[in-house]
Design an enzyme around this catalytic site. Structure first.
Site, PDB file in Angstrom:
ATOM      1  N   ARG A  32      -1.667  -1.344   2.535  1.00  0.00           N
ATOM      2  CA  ARG A  32      -3.096  -1.093   2.952  1.00  0.00           C
ATOM      3  C   ARG A  32      -2.934   0.247   2.821  1.00  0.00           C
ATOM      4  O   ARG A  32      -3.705   1.239   3.808  1.00  0.00           O
ATOM      5  CB  ARG A  32      -3.333  -1.365   4.685  1.00  0.00           C
ATOM      6  CG  ARG A  32      -4.157  -2.291   4.387  1.00  0.00           C
ATOM      7  CD  ARG A  32      -4.777  -2.316   5.171  1.00  0.00           C
ATOM      8  NE  ARG A  32      -5.062  -4.142   5.910  1.00  0.00           N
ATOM      9  CZ  ARG A  32      -4.786  -4.915   7.123  1.00  0.00           C
ATOM     10  NH1 ARG A  32      -4.731  -4.153   8.037  1.00  0.00           N
ATOM     11  NH2 ARG A  32      -3.815  -5.925   8.018  1.00  0.00           N
ATOM     12  N   ARG A  36      -9.529   2.282   5.117  1.00  0.00           N
ATOM     13  CA  ARG A  36     -10.304   3.280   5.598  1.00  0.00           C
ATOM     14  C   ARG A  36      -9.610   4.542   6.345  1.00  0.00           C
ATOM     15  O   ARG A  36     -10.809   5.285   6.994  1.00  0.00           O
ATOM     16  CB  ARG A  36     -10.993   2.073   6.880  1.00  0.00           C
ATOM     17  CG  ARG A  36     -11.658   1.510   5.575  1.00  0.00           C
ATOM     18  CD  ARG A  36     -12.771   0.259   7.241  1.00  0.00           C
ATOM     19  NE  ARG A  36     -11.422  -0.740   7.661  1.00  0.00           N
ATOM     20  CZ  ARG A  36     -11.915  -1.341   8.654  1.00  0.00           C
ATOM     21  NH1 ARG A  36     -13.062  -1.731   9.189  1.00  0.00           N
ATOM     22  NH2 ARG A  36     -10.808  -2.534   8.552  1.00  0.00           N
ATOM     23  N   ARG A  45     -16.237   3.520  -0.346  1.00  0.00           N
ATOM     24  CA  ARG A  45     -16.863   1.908  -0.092  1.00  0.00           C
ATOM     25  C   ARG A  45     -18.353   2.116   0.726  1.00  0.00           C
ATOM     26  O   ARG A  45     -18.681   1.257   0.850  1.00  0.00           O
ATOM     27  CB  ARG A  45     -15.652   1.775   0.900  1.00  0.00           C
ATOM     28  CG  ARG A  45     -14.320   1.691   0.065  1.00  0.00           C
ATOM     29  CD  ARG A  45     -15.071  -0.169   0.150  1.00  0.00           C
ATOM     30  NE  ARG A  45     -15.300  -1.237   1.279  1.00  0.00           N
ATOM     31  CZ  ARG A  45     -16.212  -1.572   0.905  1.00  0.00           C
ATOM     32  NH1 ARG A  45     -16.452  -1.760   0.718  1.00  0.00           N
ATOM     33  NH2 ARG A  45     -16.607  -1.996   1.633  1.00  0.00           N
ATOM     34  N   ASP A  81      -8.384  -7.865  -2.416  1.00  0.00           N
ATOM     35  CA  ASP A  81      -7.932  -9.285  -1.827  1.00  0.00           C
ATOM     36  C   ASP A  81      -7.777 -10.058  -2.003  1.00  0.00           C
ATOM     37  O   ASP A  81      -7.658 -10.403  -2.957  1.00  0.00           O
ATOM     38  CB  ASP A  81      -9.795  -8.557  -0.835  1.00  0.00           C
ATOM     39  CG  ASP A  81      -9.371  -9.579   0.935  1.00  0.00           C
ATOM     40  OD1 ASP A  81      -9.464 -11.029   0.886  1.00  0.00           O
ATOM     41  OD2 ASP A  81      -9.615  -8.284   1.583  1.00  0.00           O
ATOM     42  N   TYR A 159      -7.414 -19.040   6.070  1.00  0.00           N
ATOM     43  CA  TYR A 159      -8.891 -19.002   5.455  1.00  0.00           C
ATOM     44  C   TYR A 159     -10.341 -20.588   5.082  1.00  0.00           C
ATOM     45  O   TYR A 159     -11.053 -19.964   6.043  1.00  0.00           O
ATOM     46  CB  TYR A 159      -8.862 -17.615   4.913  1.00  0.00           C
ATOM     47  CG  TYR A 159      -7.580 -16.225   5.348  1.00  0.00           C
ATOM     48  CD1 TYR A 159      -9.288 -15.861   6.439  1.00  0.00           C
ATOM     49  CD2 TYR A 159      -7.328 -16.122   5.001  1.00  0.00           C
ATOM     50  CE1 TYR A 159      -8.467 -14.305   6.797  1.00  0.00           C
ATOM     51  CE2 TYR A 159      -6.600 -14.756   5.770  1.00  0.00           C
ATOM     52  CZ  TYR A 159      -7.012 -14.011   6.481  1.00  0.00           C
ATOM     53  OH  TYR A 159      -6.881 -12.386   7.513  1.00  0.00           O
TER      54      TYR A 159
END
Length: 371
Positions: A32, A36, A45, A81, A159
C-alpha cells in the site's frame, strides 16, 4: 512473446534479491505504498469512484508513481485492487466510504455459483489492468521494477461470500464445512482466472508478481492445507508453465499469506522465490524454518511507523540483523495505514538502505578476516 520496447531497467536490486542473488544493500518497498497516507494520492482520488479509478490506466499509473517521486523505493506495485477478479466473474462490488468493499449480492447458496461466469476472457474483463501495467512500465523509465499482483482464491472467496469485510469469516468458513465440494469448485474457478490474470500481467510488463492470501489467518492448519495451499501451489506452477509456453520471461513470484505461520515450511516449498511475512513472526525463526534457498520479505509492524524516526531506525536495524541483509526484501508486515506520516515512511526506507549497507560492509570485513 514477452513484453518488448520498455526502457532499460536501472535498479534491479529488488529482482536480484528475489532471485537469491547478492545485493549491495537490502531492497525495500511497502505494501500500500500508493495510498491515502499521501496527500497527492487523496487529491488524485478525490474526484473519482474507487473502481472507476482502478479502470483508468492513466489514474493507476499516476498513483503507482506517486510514492516513487517521494521515496527511493526499490520497486513499484501497480495500483489496483484484489476485488477486480470477483468483478470479472460477474459480481458487483462497490467501495462504500468508511465501510470498505461491499457486494450487494454475495454468494449465499451453492446455486449462486451458477450466476458466476464459468469462463472468463481476462483480456476483455481485466484488460484495463494490463493497459495500466504497460503504461506504467513506460512512465517508470526503468527506474525500478514493477510488481503485479492478485488476491489468492481463499481470500477472494471470503469477500464473495461475506459480502465485505468480516471479523470472523464465519459465513465463508461455514461453506468449507457445509459445502466442501462447492467450495472447491469456487476455489478452482478463481484459480483458473487468477492464473490467466497473472500471466496477462507479465505479458503486459509486470516484472514480479505477488499473491495476497490476506485472510489465511482465519483458517486453521487443516483447512489451510485443504482449501488454500493446494490452490496457491497450483497458481505458481501453472503461471510459470504458461509463461514458458508463451515464451514470456518467467518472473519471480512472492506469496504473502498473512498469519499463516503454521504453513511457513509448506509455503517455502511451494515454488515461490519469495515468502512474505507479517509482523507476528520473529525474523530468526522464519529464516530457520524456511531454509537457505528462499528469499524472505517483510515484516516490520506497520504501527512501528508511528514511532519517532530514531526509533524506526533502531527497529529496522534489529529487523535486518534478524533476517540478515542477503536473500531479503524489507517491507512492512502488512499495508501502510491512511493516517501514517509520509516523513516516517521515508525514514523507514532510508533506514533500510543505510543499515543494510553497513551490515554488508561488516559481513564482508568479517568474511575477509576469517578466510
Amino acid at each position: 512473446m514477452g513484453p518488448t520496447g520498455f526502457p532499460q531497467l536501472k535498479n534491479d536490486t529488488f529482482l536480484r534479491a528475489a532471485q537469491g542473488e547478492e545485493t549491495e544493500y537490502t531492497p525495500v518497498w511497502c505494501m500500500r505504498q500508493a495510498g491515502r497516507y499521501l496527500p497527492e494520492f487523496r487529491e488524485t482520488r478525490a474526484a473519482q469512484d474507487f473502481f472507476a479509478t482502478c479502470r483508468s490506466p492513466e489514474a493507476c499509473c499516476e498513483l503507482t508513481l506517486q510514492p516513487l517521486r517521494r521515496f527511493p523505493l526499490d520497486a513499484a506495485i501497480i495500483f489496483s485492487d484484489i476485488l477486480v477478479v470477483p468483478q470479472a466473474l460477474g459480481m458487483e462490488v462497490m467501495m462504500v466510504p468508511s465501510k470498505g468493499p461491499t457486494f450487494p449480492e454475495p454468494l449465499k447458496e451453492v446455486e449462486d455459483l451458477l450466476k458466476l461466469h464459468q469462463k472468463v476472457d481476462v483480456a476483455a474483463e481485466l484488460g484495463y489492468v494490463f493497459k495500466a501495467i504497460t503504461l506504467t512500465r513506460h512512465k517508470l523509465e526503468g527506474k525500478v521494477p514493477l510488481i503485479g499482483f492478485s488476491g489468492a482464491p481463499w481470500t477472494l472467496m471470503t469477500y464473495m461470500i461475506e459480502g465485505g469485510s468480516s471479523k470472523t469469516m464465519a459465513k465463508a468458513k461455514a461453506w468449507l464445512y457445509r459445502y466442501p465440494e462447492a467450495s472447491r469448485r469456487l476455489l478452482t474457478l478463481l484459480t483458473d482466472v487468477i492464473v490467466d490474470y497473472l500471466v496477462g500481467q507479465v505479458a503486459a510488463g509486470a516484472q514480479a508478481l505477488q499473491l495476497f492470501e490476506s485472510h489465511a489467518g482465519y483458517l486453521g492448519p487443516e483447512q489451510f492445507a485443504e482449501f488454500a495451499l493446494p490452490f496457491i501451489q497450483s497458481i505458481v506452477k501453472r503461471v510459470k508453465n504458461k509463461l514458458r509456453e508463451n515464451a514470456v520471461p518467467v518472473v519471480p513470484m512472492i506469496v504473502f499469506a498473512k498469519d499463516a505461520h503454521y504453513a511457513l515450511e509448506d509455503l517455502a516449498e511451494s515454488g515461490f522465490e519469495v515468502v512474505g511475512l507479517d509482523w507476528t513472526i520473529c525474523p530468526q525463526d522464519a529464516r530457520r524454518r524456511t531454509g537457505k534457498e528462499i528469499t524472505l520479505q517483510g515484516n516490520l509492524d506497520p504501527c512501528a511507523l508511528y514511532a519517532p524516526k530514531e526509533k524506526i531506525g533502531e527497529l529496522v536495524k534489529k529487523m535486518l540483523e534478524g533476517f540478515g541483509s542477503q536473500r531479503y526484501i524489507a517491507n512492512l508486515g502488512h499495508g501502510l495505514y491512511p493516517d501514517m506520516s509520509p516523513e516516517n515512511v521515508g525514514a523507514f526506507v532510508d533506514a533500510v538502505h543505510m543499515h543494510s549497507r553497513h551490515l554488508n560492509k561488516l559481513q564482508n570485513t568479517l568474511g575477509h578476516q576469517s578466510s
